[in-house]
Design an enzyme around this catalytic site. Structure first.
Site, short mmCIF file in Angstrom:
data_model
loop_
_atom_site.label_atom_id
_atom_site.label_comp_id
_atom_site.label_asym_id
_atom_site.label_seq_id
_atom_site.Cartn_x
_atom_site.Cartn_y
_atom_site.Cartn_z
CB SER A 208 -0.93 -0.02 1.22
OG SER A 208 -1.89 1.00 1.09
CG ASN A 209 -0.52 4.62 -1.23
OD1 ASN A 209 -1.26 5.28 -0.50
ND2 ASN A 209 -0.96 4.04 -2.33
#
Ligand code: C5P
Length: 426
Positions: A208-209
């Site tokens: 993810s981020n």
């Protein structure tokens, strides 16, 4: 914009209460109907007689009138109003509102209020700056209330600083702008993507981020406040929506976000793609947790995710507006312009991780909006709420009819109607 609007004006015990008389007058001159609800301390600063003379209505202060027992229903006032304004709002009232301490008519009215609430604080600079006041204001904002920030200047304590209640004329302008914007996107449907996506590796891990979703959620609230019906497709975030016109669809992966966006975009007028979609996902998902093999490296094979913006750009109809976001770290403007073209967007909102205060997890952002002709407009660092307003101001002025234009056409048609009626009479 204020003509015919029903406004509950809450007045509390601050020296700035004298300004409430000017506020009443200004609102009434604009055609609003004003019902004053005043706290017992407020009456020490301004008399109910002054206020009832200005508003042509009895001032409400207690739950019932002592001499004849007439009951004042805070619930009815809450249902009657188009807007509640508390000006001046003392630290005590702000604290009670934030914590639901309903020990006077003003607070019970606030708690029963169905309409939007605006709060104009007034107090000494240190009281205003105190963490408890600030925390209470933050709490009130999170409930959807709007704060009209106090001005900086000379205070009743003879000190100088931030704490002066904003001037009545400015408060009236804030309310006018609110009602103007409230109708701007009426009957428009807006789709917004927000937050990160999670791309699963195994039952406990994902790619993810750092996206928090704050920008997308601010845009959703802004669009809903302007009258739009909002479909908010969000990845996993720790945020709540406030406005009832926001329909939230929770997704996890880019694939799920893509499906939801494709399903809803055709029925909308505008798409604002604010999500930080993971560009890649693992080719293989392991049903069981991947075990560490000591000394061995692990290679994950990744495959591209669908580009939601590009897919929507391909099916976009002539009357639809599509807005993308570009978070860049280098070569910002050329990169953003290239994305705008490749994805067939009408606008791209650029922010750079090189700017302090812009980007992931921050409460602020610094943007440049670029249109399809390549015109770029840069904005200073602002709160994400203000940035959302700038984005919506820009795209609505260009793509939808502006408020001024709407007004001009309205007045023109009224004149035509008048002429028509005159000719008929003659
Ligand atoms: O990732 P990129 O910088 O290309 O993102 C630019 C725009 O495209 C953003 O509006 C983002 O929400 C959107 N996007 C998307 N689907 C992707 C990647 C990006 O909708 N897979």
């Amino acid at each position: 914009m204020l003509a015919g609007k029903k406004i509950v004006l809450g007045i509390t015990g601050s020296i700035a209460a004298y300004k409430a008389a000017c506020l009443c007058r200004a609102l009434i001159k604009k055609g609003a109907e004003v019902q004053v609800v005043i706290t017992p301390a407020g009456k020490e600063f301004i008399t109910p007689v002054t206020l009832s003379a200005l508003t042509q209505k009895p001032v409400v202060s207690a739950f019932f009138t002592a001499n004849d027992g007439t009951w004042h229903s805070h619930v009815d006032i809450g249902l009657w109003a188009d807007l509640m304004l508390i000006a001046p709002a003392t630290a005590a009232t702000i604290g009670k509102m934030a914590n639901g301490i309903a020990d006077n008519m003003l607070i019970t009215t606030y708690l029963s209020m169905k309409a939007p609430v605006f709060i104009a604080p007034a107090m000494d600079l240190d009281m205003y700056a105190h963490p408890s006041t600030q925390q209470n204001l933050e709490k009130l904002k999170s409930y959807g209330n709007q704060i009209i920030e106090p001005a900086t200047g000379f205070l009743a304590s003879a000190l100088e600083g931030k704490g002066r209640m904003e001037e009545p004329d400015t408060i009236v302008k804030v309310l006018e702008t609110f009602f103007e914007k409230k109708v701007q996107l009426t009957q428009k449907k807006v789709l917004i993507t927000a937050g990160p996506t999670y791309e699963k590796i195994d039952p406990v891990r994902y790619i993810s981020n750092y996206s928090s979703g704050k920008m997308g959620f601010a845009l959703a609230e802004e669009c809903a406040a302007r009258g739009a019906e909002v479909i908010l497709i969000t990845g996993p975030v720790r945020l709540e929506t406030i406005h009832p016109n926001i329909k939230r669809i929770n997704v996890e992966s880019a694939e799920e976000m893509h499906q939801a966006a494709l399903a809803h975009f055709p029925e909308t007028d505008t798409g604002i793609l604010c999500a930080a979609v993971a560009d890649y996902k693992p080719v293989h998902y392991s049903e069981n947790k991947l075990k560490r093999k000591s000394g061995e490296s692990l290679t994950l094979e990744l495959t591209p995710n669908p580009d939601i913006a590009k897919s929507l750009g391909e099916i976009k109809k002539e009357n639809q507006v599509l807005v993308g976001f570009a978070l860049e770290t280098d070569n910002e403007l050329p990169n953003a312009k290239e994305k705008l073209q490749k994805k067939n967007l009408d606008f791209i909102v650029l922010n750079s991780l090189r700017d302090a205060g812009a980007g992931f997890r921050e409460d602020t952002n610094k943007i440049t909006i670029i249109d399809a002709e390549g015109n770029a407009k840069a904005f200073p660092l602002k709160s994400k709420k203000e940035v959302a307003a700038d984005v919506m101001d820009t795209i609505t002025t260009v793509r939808y009819m502006s408020i001024e234009e709407g007004r001009r056409l309205f007045h023109e048609s009224m004149k035509q109607l008048e002429n028509c009626l005159k000719q008929n009479d003659e």
